[in-house]
Write an enzyme that holds these catalytic residues in place. Structure first.
Site, PDB file in Angstrom:
ATOM      1  N   ASP A   1       2.854  -4.574  -7.906  1.00 62.09           N
ATOM      2  CA  ASP A   1       2.605  -3.275  -7.330  1.00 62.09           C
ATOM      3  C   ASP A   1       2.573  -2.069  -7.816  1.00 62.09           C
ATOM      4  OD1 ASP A   1       4.673  -4.421  -6.361  1.00 62.09           O
ATOM      5  OD2 ASP A   1       4.542  -2.416  -5.104  1.00 62.09           O
TER       6      ASP A   1
ATOM      7  N   GLY B   1       1.043  -1.191   0.665  1.00 63.85           N
ATOM      8  CA  GLY B   1      -0.196   0.121   0.122  1.00 63.85           C
ATOM      9  C   GLY B   1       1.022   1.119  -0.245  1.00 63.85           C
TER      10      GLY B   1
HETATM   11  P1  AMP Z   1       8.405   0.689  -3.883  1.00 64.69           P
HETATM   12  O1  AMP Z   1       9.255  -0.749  -4.717  1.00 64.69           O
HETATM   13  O2  AMP Z   1       9.312   2.129  -3.909  1.00 64.69           O
HETATM   14  O3  AMP Z   1       7.573   0.920  -4.872  1.00 64.69           O
HETATM   15  O4  AMP Z   1       7.562  -0.114  -2.601  1.00 64.69           O
HETATM   16  C1  AMP Z   1       7.305  -0.749  -2.183  1.00 64.69           C
HETATM   17  C2  AMP Z   1       6.017  -0.867  -1.183  1.00 64.69           C
HETATM   18  O5  AMP Z   1       7.303  -0.097   0.090  1.00 64.69           O
HETATM   19  C3  AMP Z   1       5.376   0.048  -1.252  1.00 64.69           C
HETATM   20  O6  AMP Z   1       4.437  -0.250  -0.388  1.00 64.69           O
HETATM   21  C4  AMP Z   1       5.542   1.560  -0.944  1.00 64.69           C
HETATM   22  O7  AMP Z   1       4.691   2.255   0.186  1.00 64.69           O
HETATM   23  C5  AMP Z   1       6.515   0.724   0.526  1.00 64.69           C
HETATM   24  N1  AMP Z   1       8.143   1.595   0.910  1.00 64.69           N
HETATM   25  C6  AMP Z   1       8.785   1.802   0.152  1.00 64.69           C
HETATM   26  N2  AMP Z   1       9.987   2.561   1.120  1.00 64.69           N
HETATM   27  C7  AMP Z   1       9.165   3.027   2.306  1.00 64.69           C
HETATM   28  C8  AMP Z   1       9.399   3.928   3.471  1.00 64.69           C
HETATM   29  N3  AMP Z   1      10.192   4.347   3.161  1.00 64.69           N
HETATM   30  N4  AMP Z   1       8.556   3.731   3.957  1.00 64.69           N
HETATM   31  C9  AMP Z   1       7.299   3.316   4.054  1.00 64.69           C
HETATM   32  N5  AMP Z   1       7.045   2.182   3.012  1.00 64.69           N
HETATM   33  C10 AMP Z   1       8.102   2.478   2.711  1.00 64.69           C
HETATM   34 MG    MG Z   2       5.392   1.169  -5.672  1.00 65.69          MG
END
Ligand code: AMP
Ligand code: MG
Length: 480
Positions: free
Chosen positions: A243, A82
């Site tokens: 995602d 999410g």
């Molecule tokens: P991404 O691969 O950057 O699209 O991130 C994958 C998942 O991890 C998504 O649900 C993001 O919202 C969550 N996410 C990535 N970095 C962070 C962060 N620093 N704090 C909280 N959630 C994160």
């Molecule tokens: Mg993402």
């Protein structure tokens, strides 16, 4: 701004409403005024851009929310994900009457943050800001940020970095992973959710005999076209998890992306991608895999007695992915190389050129520019295997001899960018920005705004000079 708050009309299980949590010492980074104008921002909105792009100002017309979704990450089921560090803070109408999402990245933790801190760092915000701008200017559908802000607040990564926020826009933040979440955790929402996706993003499918099937087909087509365009400009997304792909074939969440320099199809730009799942050359087949995973989540839309037929029909739709991709990629490649798409040997000759770039480790973007400038001698001088080059040139000139080359040259000029966002260009802009100097961000923003035009007054030698053979490309990490 003209609001059209439609996501909050969905079942409240699909999101969590909360306000952003601003960073200490927020200040201006860069603002895309032309995009703000397209989005019908008033003079007052524009004057307040720093407050808006730092989460200090939200809107009475829209309560910010974090979306829930799920996904397959690096091929494995990852369960619930999410918006863990971003919030949808508005849905507004642009000049064309299209509804556009405003998503504030780095806005603080949410119920979906898992172990993360909800923040984004200046380095990754600048990379996303410039890449979204570059992709849009190249003609590749992508999220596109209106502005970003920096701060004085430290955010811990491998080292302590500066916290920042990015206000990005996209026509759609609904990911393939939204359907995976619904299928797993709230299957009762599937029919209505799909219906809304069709109404909002593919209204033409409502006319079809089976709107769900037409929707699936349209998503497959748009995704195939998006990936064909990535391949043509040498873009590697870096983290094509389910995602991180949306349902409208518009590039999203490209954290550890790279624009390829030397033509190395198996180049791994994301250094967390240990197995090379998301290399440039794998993108089309990963796109196919992601869509196959996604289609499985649509099967419950059919009534039990129609399920087998629906499964069969969905599989038939997916069969169109490869030909659609190949058609757009093949046509684009012929445009880049300046050969007529209808000629039977054009593709063969284009692939011969790519083989030269691969074996000689030549710069992808600049080699096409050399071809466009008819700098055949310069190209040949960089080759070790001269027989391979001469055979290519013979075939190439043979095909062009009987064609309207003025027209082919015109097409080439609109298909070959002079400038892409090379990692070291972004890196230099980041290093200056971390010291409070955004002049290089601004220069790149202007340069990349017109990538198909030569801009001697703005360019530096490093923007186009091929990497020396002993310098490796930079790879980028996911966790930013
Ligand atoms: P991404 O691969 O950057 O699209 O991130 C994958 C998942 O991890 C998504 O649900 C993001 O919202 C969550 N996410 C990535 N970095 C962070 C962060 N620093 N704090 C909280 N959630 C994160
Ligand atoms: Mg993402």
């Amino acid at each position: 701004m003209h609001f059209n708050p439609r996501y909050p009309s969905l079942n409240s299980k699909l999101y969590h409403q909360q306000q952003p949590s601003p960073l200490r010492g927020a200040k201006a980074g860069h603002f895309n005024e032309a995009l703000a104008d397209e989005l019908q921002w008033s003079e007052e909105d524009k004057a307040n851009w720093v407050e808006i792009c730092s989460g200090q100002k939200t809107f009475a017309e829209f309560t910010p929310l974090a979306m829930v979704y799920a996904g397959h990450q690096f091929g494995q089921w990852a369960g619930q994900l999410g918006d863990g560090r971003g919030l949808l803070i508005g849905q507004i109408l642009n000049q064309h009457g299209q509804t556009i999402d405003l998503h504030l990245k780095g806005a603080g933790s949410t119920p979906y943050s898992r172990m993360g801190d909800g923040r984004a760092v200046l380095r990754s915000v600048i990379r996303e800001y410039l890449a979204g701008h570059a992709l849009n200017a190249l003609g590749v559908a992508s999220s596109h940020a209106v502005g970003f802000t920096t701060s004085t607040q430290g955010v811990q990564r491998e080292t302590l970095e500066l916290g920042a926020m990015l206000l990005r826009t996209s026509e759609c933040h609904i990911r393939l992973g939204h359907f995976e979440w619904i299928n797993q955790y709230a299957p009762e929402l599937l029919t209505e959710f799909t219906q809304k996706c069709i109404e909002w993003h593919y209204p033409e499918c409502l006319e079809a005999d089976n709107p769900n099937l037409a929707f699936a087909k349209a998503v497959i087509e748009r995704t195939a076209i998006m990936i064909a365009k990535w391949q043509l400009v040498g873009f590697a997304h870096g983290v094509m998890n389910t995602d991180n792909l949306n349902i409208t074939g518009s590039t999203l969440d490209f954290g550890p992306y790279g624009f390829m320099e030397r033509f190395r199809p198996n180049w791994i730009n994301n250094h967390s991608d240990y197995q090379g799942r998301y290399t440039y050359q794998n993108q089309p087949s990963i796109g196919h895999w992601n869509l196959w995973t996604w289609l499985n989540n649509l099967i419950p839309l059919a009534k039990p007695e129609h399920k087998e037929q629906f499964k069969h029909d969905l599989a038939t739709c997916l069969e169109q992915f490869e030909p659609t991709f190949l058609h757009h990629y093949g046509q684009g490649l012929c445009e880049k190389i300046g050969l007529p798409h209808f000629h039977k040997d054009s593709l063969d000759c284009s692939f011969a050129f790519l083989r030269i770039l691969q074996t000689e480790q030549l710069d992808y973007t600049q080699s096409f520019i050399r071809l466009q400038n008819k700098a055949y001698k310069a190209l040949r001088d960089d080759c070790l295997d001269l027989r391979q080059f001469d055979a290519f040139l013979h075939q190439y000139q043979g095909i062009r001899n009987n064609q309207d080359t003025d027209e082919l040259d015109r097409v080439m000029q609109s298909a070959n960018p002079h400038y892409i966002l090379r990692n070291h260009m972004a890196q230099k802009a980041i290093e200056l920005a971390e010291r409070g100097d955004f002049s290089e961000v601004d220069r790149l923003f202007k340069l990349l705004n017109q990538p198909y035009q030569k801009q001697p007054e703005l360019e530096t030698e490093q923007d186009t000079a091929p990497l020396p053979s002993d310098v490796p490309e930079i790879s980028v990490s996911c966790s930013s």
